[in-house]
Design an enzyme around this catalytic site. Sequence first.
Site, PDB file in Angstrom:
ATOM      1  CD  GLU A  82     -57.311 -75.587 -17.064  1.00 26.66           C
ATOM      2  OE1 GLU A  82     -58.056 -75.057 -16.221  1.00 26.66           O
ATOM      3  OE2 GLU A  82     -57.463 -75.451 -18.285  1.00 26.66           O
ATOM      4  CG  ASN A 117     -54.180 -80.762 -20.902  1.00 21.98           C
ATOM      5  OD1 ASN A 117     -53.319 -80.685 -21.783  1.00 21.98           O
ATOM      6  ND2 ASN A 117     -55.342 -80.129 -20.981  1.00 21.98           N
ATOM      7  CG  HIS A 171     -55.323 -71.916 -24.582  1.00 21.49           C
ATOM      8  ND1 HIS A 171     -56.112 -72.247 -25.653  1.00 21.49           N
ATOM      9  CD2 HIS A 171     -55.591 -72.838 -23.628  1.00 21.49           C
ATOM     10  CE1 HIS A 171     -56.836 -73.314 -25.379  1.00 21.49           C
ATOM     11  NE2 HIS A 171     -56.532 -73.707 -24.151  1.00 21.49           N
ATOM     12  CD  GLU A 206     -56.987 -77.408 -23.623  1.00 16.68           C
ATOM     13  OE1 GLU A 206     -57.319 -76.222 -23.445  1.00 16.68           O
ATOM     14  OE2 GLU A 206     -57.146 -78.296 -22.763  1.00 16.68           O
ATOM     15  CG  ASP A 233     -56.439 -71.040 -28.728  1.00 18.52           C
ATOM     16  OD1 ASP A 233     -55.529 -70.799 -27.915  1.00 18.52           O
ATOM     17  OD2 ASP A 233     -57.629 -71.153 -28.385  1.00 18.52           O
TER      18      ASP A 233
HETATM   19  O1  G3I Z   1     -74.059 -74.939 -24.064  1.00 17.17           O
HETATM   20  C1  G3I Z   1     -74.404 -73.861 -23.158  1.00 17.17           C
HETATM   21  C2  G3I Z   1     -75.604 -73.090 -23.676  1.00 17.17           C
HETATM   22  O2  G3I Z   1     -76.715 -73.929 -23.724  1.00 17.17           O
HETATM   23  C3  G3I Z   1     -75.807 -71.888 -22.786  1.00 17.17           C
HETATM   24  O3  G3I Z   1     -76.837 -71.103 -23.329  1.00 17.17           O
HETATM   25  C4  G3I Z   1     -74.540 -71.068 -22.707  1.00 17.17           C
HETATM   26  C5  G3I Z   1     -74.648 -69.840 -21.811  1.00 17.17           C
HETATM   27  O4  G3I Z   1     -74.487 -70.188 -20.485  1.00 17.17           O
HETATM   28  O5  G3I Z   1     -73.480 -71.872 -22.214  1.00 17.17           O
HETATM   29  C6  G3I Z   1     -73.205 -72.967 -23.045  1.00 17.17           C
HETATM   30  O6  G3I Z   1     -72.152 -73.711 -22.476  1.00 17.17           O
HETATM   31  C7  G3I Z   1     -70.868 -73.130 -22.546  1.00 17.17           C
HETATM   32  C8  G3I Z   1     -69.934 -74.128 -23.212  1.00 17.17           C
HETATM   33  O7  G3I Z   1     -68.624 -73.633 -23.224  1.00 17.17           O
HETATM   34  C9  G3I Z   1     -70.353 -74.462 -24.635  1.00 17.17           C
HETATM   35  O8  G3I Z   1     -70.273 -73.312 -25.423  1.00 17.17           O
HETATM   36  C10 G3I Z   1     -70.367 -72.840 -21.155  1.00 17.17           C
HETATM   37  O9  G3I Z   1     -71.188 -71.812 -20.559  1.00 17.17           O
HETATM   38  C11 G3I Z   1     -68.953 -72.401 -21.184  1.00 17.17           C
HETATM   39  O10 G3I Z   1     -68.453 -72.291 -19.858  1.00 17.17           O
HETATM   40  C12 G3I Z   1     -68.125 -73.418 -21.921  1.00 17.17           C
HETATM   41  O11 G3I Z   1     -66.798 -72.914 -22.039  1.00 17.17           O
HETATM   42  C13 G3I Z   1     -65.810 -73.883 -22.317  1.00 17.17           C
HETATM   43  C14 G3I Z   1     -64.705 -73.736 -21.253  1.00 17.17           C
HETATM   44  O12 G3I Z   1     -63.651 -74.644 -21.569  1.00 17.17           O
HETATM   45  C15 G3I Z   1     -65.192 -74.087 -19.855  1.00 17.17           C
HETATM   46  O13 G3I Z   1     -65.366 -75.448 -19.727  1.00 17.17           O
HETATM   47  C16 G3I Z   1     -65.233 -73.649 -23.696  1.00 17.17           C
HETATM   48  O14 G3I Z   1     -66.229 -73.962 -24.684  1.00 17.17           O
HETATM   49  C17 G3I Z   1     -64.026 -74.548 -23.927  1.00 17.17           C
HETATM   50  O15 G3I Z   1     -63.391 -74.203 -25.122  1.00 17.17           O
HETATM   51  C18 G3I Z   1     -63.048 -74.356 -22.782  1.00 17.17           C
HETATM   52  O16 G3I Z   1     -61.968 -75.244 -22.985  1.00 17.17           O
HETATM   53  C19 G3I Z   1     -60.945 -75.148 -21.999  1.00 17.17           C
HETATM   54  C20 G3I Z   1     -60.383 -76.548 -21.804  1.00 17.17           C
HETATM   55  O17 G3I Z   1     -61.399 -77.431 -21.441  1.00 17.17           O
HETATM   56  C21 G3I Z   1     -59.280 -76.525 -20.746  1.00 17.17           C
HETATM   57  N1  G3I Z   1     -58.264 -75.564 -21.079  1.00 17.17           N
HETATM   58  C22 G3I Z   1     -58.737 -74.211 -21.356  1.00 17.17           C
HETATM   59  C23 G3I Z   1     -59.791 -74.231 -22.439  1.00 17.17           C
HETATM   60  C24 G3I Z   1     -60.224 -72.836 -22.797  1.00 17.17           C
HETATM   61  O18 G3I Z   1     -60.851 -72.190 -21.719  1.00 17.17           O
END
Ligand code: G3I
Length: 447
Positions: free
Chosen positions: A162, A204, A241, A270, A272
């Site tokens: 990104e 990516n 996405h 990715e 969806d």
């Molecule tokens: O695991 C913690 C948990 O312990 C905590 O209570 C909670 C609340 O803060 O957060 C949890 O972590 C979250 C994590 O996902 C796991 O669920 C993070 O806050 C959250 O920011 C994170 O979001 C991820 C996001 O990327 C940011 O990195 C998404 O799961 C993930 O699907 C998403 O994936 C991205 C790709 O890497 C890049 N392209 C876009 C895609 C979608 O946004």
Amino acid sequence: MTLTVKSVARVSLVSTLVLAAAGAAVLAASPASGAASTLAAAAQQSGRYFGTAVAANKLGDSTYTGILNREFDMVTAENEMKMDATEPNQGQFSYGNADRIVNQARNQGKRVRGHALAWHSQQPGWMQNMSGTALRNAMLNHVTQVATYYRGKIYAWDVVNEAFADGSSGGRRDSNLQRTGNDWIEAAFRAARAADPGAKLCYNDYNTDNWSHAKTQGVYRMVQDFKSRGVPIDCVGFQAHFNSGNPVPSNYHTTLQNFAALGVDVQITELDIEGSGSTQAQQYQGVTQACLAVARCTGITVWGIRDTDSWRASGTPLLFDGSGNKKAAYTSVLNALNAGTGTTTPPTSTTTTTSNPGGGGCTATYSEGEKWSDRFNGQVTVSGTDNWIVTVTVSSPQRIIATWNTSASWDSANVMTARPNGSGNTFGFTIMHGGNWNWPTVSCRVA
Ligand code: G3I
């Protein structure tokens, strides 16, 4: 007597329609006999993979791992290989959750996409406020350490994620990494190549699916430049996405093909698509077919397993519902994979008109009907006369396998002559397309 014949014909017509509808339902619910019955097996038929994002904290959920083990042959860690997860403190690396995913995948004979070595987002706190040479070196050290740790275990790395701006600029996204100098991306790729020469190295990004978007063009120019200067890049990942505000573009195949023509693999990384039912299923089918139509599109990864596992669960964007049941979108992807390479995206318009070339007092209008992986329906409406003869010509390898509301005969394998059978002036037919989605040509004359 005539009435009796007509009523028999109508009963028979109704039966045919009911059977056709039942057949369609069966088609939508299960693959054709002899076809592969899982996404991975179906993709493997054309040498491709079908993957999913996996979250380490769900590996204890037996429904989740059951679907994972059965359906997918490529795995991406959804969050566990990101910079904040793998280097929470500078110089201290943490691979526990990533290893659980990598080991589970490899024990099941699956391959792994690495995601992601360098990204402006999900940086550990210590990195977020760094700049200049210190940040550049920290980033390069991170790339080297993580890619070295996983050397030999990764099919493809998202080396940089990104890095381009949304909107009309077509340029780089501002970030602390970008401010270390425009060459940060190629430096990251060179470090990754040195650390794991066997892994494919990908750039990516998202919103790069539509060929006419400035962001797509910007990434294209970077890849073109890298290839011309020998920067080690092997693949481009299209996150894919989609939702109603960012729909699957009709030129997706063009985008994938144009990138592939630069000499890189392309991968849908990715996927969806928010939505439900047949609309969602058709969009999934279109994306799958766009990949299948490009020889260097090596595989598709969906961003999660069940709708409830998605980062945007409320949009129900995945192939399995919250209970792990297969959705219509699943079946459309499976059927598209089973139909194999060489398919193209079905036409998107809905009607065309062919008048009688001789000007003989009638007009035949063709309309698209339902589409499946191996066949589609069409219908023709005649105006100007009730006493018509319509010629429907399909192109090889297409063949018409069923008709309704007409009395039809064949002059050759490709040419059908249709006449009224007392059911009105609209009739329909089913065409096995054999990979050729072109509409038939139709013409009519007064009998
Ligand atoms: O695991 C913690 C948990 O312990 C905590 O209570 C909670 C609340 O803060 O957060 C949890 O972590 C979250 C994590 O996902 C796991 O669920 C993070 O806050 C959250 O920011 C994170 O979001 C991820 C996001 O990327 C940011 O990195 C998404 O799961 C993930 O699907 C998403 O994936 C991205 C790709 O890497 C890049 N392209 C876009 C895609 C979608 O946004």
